[in-house]
Scaffold this motif. Structure first.
Motif, PDB file in Angstrom:
ATOM      1  N   ALA A  32       6.607  20.946 -49.411  1.00 44.43           N
ATOM      2  CA  ALA A  32       5.668  20.886 -48.095  1.00 44.43           C
ATOM      3  C   ALA A  32       5.524  19.553 -47.670  1.00 44.43           C
ATOM      4  CB  ALA A  32       4.437  21.305 -48.477  1.00 44.43           C
ATOM      5  N   ALA A  33       5.747  18.506 -48.519  1.00 46.48           N
ATOM      6  CA  ALA A  33       5.654  17.135 -48.127  1.00 46.48           C
ATOM      7  C   ALA A  33       6.772  16.723 -47.315  1.00 46.48           C
ATOM      8  CB  ALA A  33       5.517  16.292 -49.404  1.00 46.48           C
ATOM      9  N   VAL A  34       7.992  17.394 -47.399  1.00 44.80           N
ATOM     10  CA  VAL A  34       9.187  17.156 -46.535  1.00 44.80           C
ATOM     11  C   VAL A  34       8.955  17.366 -45.343  1.00 44.80           C
ATOM     12  CG1 VAL A  34      11.612  17.859 -46.108  1.00 44.80           C
ATOM     13  CG2 VAL A  34      10.949  17.785 -48.567  1.00 44.80           C
ATOM     14  N   LEU A  35       8.082  18.610 -44.879  1.00 39.17           N
ATOM     15  CA  LEU A  35       7.850  18.803 -43.713  1.00 39.17           C
ATOM     16  C   LEU A  35       6.433  17.720 -42.926  1.00 39.17           C
ATOM     17  CD1 LEU A  35       6.990  22.647 -43.855  1.00 39.17           C
ATOM     18  CD2 LEU A  35       9.138  21.422 -43.063  1.00 39.17           C
ATOM     19  N   LEU A  36       5.575  17.414 -43.995  1.00 38.21           N
ATOM     20  CA  LEU A  36       4.493  16.445 -43.740  1.00 38.21           C
ATOM     21  C   LEU A  36       5.090  15.007 -43.330  1.00 38.21           C
ATOM     22  CD1 LEU A  36       1.524  15.616 -43.302  1.00 38.21           C
ATOM     23  CD2 LEU A  36       1.629  15.215 -45.616  1.00 38.21           C
ATOM     24  N   VAL A  37       6.055  14.575 -44.155  1.00 38.45           N
ATOM     25  CA  VAL A  37       6.446  13.138 -44.021  1.00 38.45           C
ATOM     26  C   VAL A  37       7.527  13.045 -42.784  1.00 38.45           C
ATOM     27  CG1 VAL A  37       8.092  11.479 -44.845  1.00 38.45           C
ATOM     28  CG2 VAL A  37       6.287  12.600 -46.251  1.00 38.45           C
ATOM     29  N   ALA A  38       8.396  14.206 -42.655  1.00 38.18           N
ATOM     30  CA  ALA A  38       9.045  14.372 -41.468  1.00 38.18           C
ATOM     31  C   ALA A  38       8.389  14.211 -40.111  1.00 38.18           C
ATOM     32  CB  ALA A  38       9.766  15.694 -41.468  1.00 38.18           C
ATOM     33  N   ALA A  39       7.262  14.951 -40.176  1.00 40.21           N
ATOM     34  CA  ALA A  39       6.485  14.992 -38.671  1.00 40.21           C
ATOM     35  C   ALA A  39       6.143  13.611 -38.341  1.00 40.21           C
ATOM     36  CB  ALA A  39       5.270  16.200 -38.871  1.00 40.21           C
ATOM     37  N   LEU A  40       5.368  12.870 -39.554  1.00 45.84           N
ATOM     38  CA  LEU A  40       4.760  11.821 -39.422  1.00 45.84           C
ATOM     39  C   LEU A  40       5.602  10.399 -39.090  1.00 45.84           C
ATOM     40  CD1 LEU A  40       2.386  11.603 -42.460  1.00 45.84           C
ATOM     41  CD2 LEU A  40       1.580  11.801 -39.819  1.00 45.84           C
ATOM     42  N   ASP A  41       6.991  10.683 -39.594  1.00 47.63           N
ATOM     43  CA  ASP A  41       8.024   9.806 -39.328  1.00 47.63           C
ATOM     44  C   ASP A  41       8.896   9.968 -37.934  1.00 47.63           C
ATOM     45  OD1 ASP A  41      10.418   8.177 -39.431  1.00 47.63           O
ATOM     46  OD2 ASP A  41      11.327   9.290 -40.890  1.00 47.63           O
ATOM     47  N   ASP A  42       9.124  11.079 -37.575  1.00 47.69           N
ATOM     48  CA  ASP A  42      10.022  11.252 -36.557  1.00 47.69           C
ATOM     49  C   ASP A  42       9.066  11.505 -35.167  1.00 47.69           C
ATOM     50  OD1 ASP A  42      12.919  11.775 -35.375  1.00 47.69           O
ATOM     51  OD2 ASP A  42      11.706  13.552 -34.521  1.00 47.69           O
ATOM     52  N   SER A  43       7.991  12.027 -35.235  1.00 47.48           N
ATOM     53  CA  SER A  43       7.138  12.348 -34.076  1.00 47.48           C
ATOM     54  C   SER A  43       6.186  11.390 -33.938  1.00 47.48           C
ATOM     55  CB  SER A  43       6.517  13.595 -33.938  1.00 47.48           C
ATOM     56  OG  SER A  43       5.843  14.004 -32.972  1.00 47.48           O
ATOM     57  N   ARG A  44       5.465  10.760 -34.850  1.00 51.21           N
ATOM     58  CA  ARG A  44       4.279  10.143 -34.727  1.00 51.21           C
ATOM     59  C   ARG A  44       4.294   8.456 -34.978  1.00 51.21           C
ATOM     60  NH1 ARG A  44      -1.847  11.313 -36.873  1.00 51.21           N
ATOM     61  NH2 ARG A  44      -1.623  13.139 -35.289  1.00 51.21           N
ATOM     62  N   PHE A  45       4.961   8.024 -35.938  1.00 51.02           N
ATOM     63  CA  PHE A  45       5.339   6.675 -36.223  1.00 51.02           C
ATOM     64  C   PHE A  45       6.515   6.082 -36.053  1.00 51.02           C
ATOM     65  CE2 PHE A  45       1.434   8.137 -38.871  1.00 51.02           C
ATOM     66  CZ  PHE A  45       0.502   7.495 -38.360  1.00 51.02           C
ATOM     67  N   HIS A  46       7.413   7.033 -36.035  1.00 58.34           N
ATOM     68  CA  HIS A  46       8.826   6.349 -35.702  1.00 58.34           C
ATOM     69  C   HIS A  46       9.180   5.456 -36.790  1.00 58.34           C
ATOM     70  CE1 HIS A  46       8.529   8.937 -32.187  1.00 58.34           C
ATOM     71  NE2 HIS A  46       7.340   8.318 -31.755  1.00 58.34           N
ATOM     72  N   TRP A  47       8.973   5.562 -38.022  1.00 63.00           N
ATOM     73  CA  TRP A  47       9.508   4.662 -38.943  1.00 63.00           C
ATOM     74  C   TRP A  47      11.010   4.409 -39.067  1.00 63.00           C
ATOM     75  CZ3 TRP A  47       6.021   8.062 -42.599  1.00 63.00           C
ATOM     76  CH2 TRP A  47       4.657   8.110 -42.351  1.00 63.00           C
ATOM     77  N   PHE A  48      11.737   5.357 -38.900  1.00 65.14           N
ATOM     78  CA  PHE A  48      13.142   5.203 -39.063  1.00 65.14           C
ATOM     79  C   PHE A  48      13.961   6.170 -38.265  1.00 65.14           C
ATOM     80  CE2 PHE A  48      16.107   3.029 -42.408  1.00 65.14           C
ATOM     81  CZ  PHE A  48      17.199   3.279 -41.502  1.00 65.14           C
TER      82      PHE A  48
END
Length: 237
Positions: free
Chosen positions: A98-114
């Motif tokens: 479940a964290a895979v989905l959560l982290v991916a959403a935060l990364d790619d859509s909201r914060f654009h970490w990488f």
């Protein structure tokens, strides 16, 4: 995810209503789990993931309904006799996935970490589909491919060495690892590889412990392990 075959008992009827609700509910759940942390519904990678997943799940169901409907019933719920250590491992595995989905959403859509290019997503989908394909292949020849680890004496549990089980003793876990990594990359997130890696480590530990259990408790498994030497990757382990 044991290597098993045997019983001539007829399969119980598939609860079509439950299956339909599952097919509809899973993508809805994933969509909400993705788009709420993403902070927007306008996330193309998220929508693409949900639509592809819905199509793949539907195709897998149709294939298994035709070639091995009993596995659908077997995987629809947890069964008595599940090993205690497996319950502990699953308490780590499911949150990690479940964290895979959560982290991916935060990364790619909201914060654009990488930020990553689209070709990385293409690699992710290749791994994801390969993983699902391997799992489906294993399910198609193994009606005892349940969600949890147990010795299925109530279902005539016995060893099988056909299909992917002629190549590796636990092909379902190979598919599961590819699935986890593919999810992270297909959603465009390298950070999501961290929980995907944790989920993969759980599957590796589960492979070892399940194999030990089968060698100790399942008739014929030791002989099978002598014929098929490798647990996950031929020539490696």
């Amino acid at each position: 995810m044991t290597a098993a075959s045997g019983s001539d008992k007829p399969p119980h009827g598939i609860n079509r209503r439950r299956v339909i609700l599952g097919l509809l509910g899973l993508p809805v759940f994933i969509a909400l789990f993705l788009f709420l942390p993403a902070g927007t519904w306008a996330w193309p990678k998220g929508w693409l993931f949900v639509l592809i997943l819905l199509g793949v799940i539907s195709a897998v169901f149709l294939v298994l309904q035709r070639v091995n409907p009993e596995v659908i019933v077997a995987r629809s719920r947890f069964h008595e006799g599940t090993k205690g250590w497996d319950k502990i491992l699953l308490s780590f595995y499911f949150p990690a996935m479940a964290a895979v989905l959560l982290v991916a959403a935060l990364d790619d859509s909201r914060f654009h970490w990488f930020p990553v290019p689209w070709w990385v997503c293409g690699v992710g989908y290749a791994l994801l589909l390969a993983g699902i394909g391997i799992v489906t292949w294993a399910e198609s020849v193994n009606k005892f491919f349940e969600v949890t680890v147990r010795i299925q004496t109530d279902r005539g549990h016995s060893v099988i060495d056909t299909g992917p089980y002629a190549i590796a003793r636990h092909p379902g876990y190979v598919g599961g690892i590819l699935h986890a990594i593919g999810m992270a990359l297909s959603l465009g997130s390298l950070w999501a590889l961290i929980p995907a890696g944790l989920a993969s480590m759980v599957l590796i530990v589960r492979t070892q412990w399940e194999d030990q259990t089968l060698q100790e408790e399942l008739n014929g498994y030791k002989e099978y392990a002598m014929r098929v030497r490798y647990k996950l990757i031929p020539g490696v382990w």
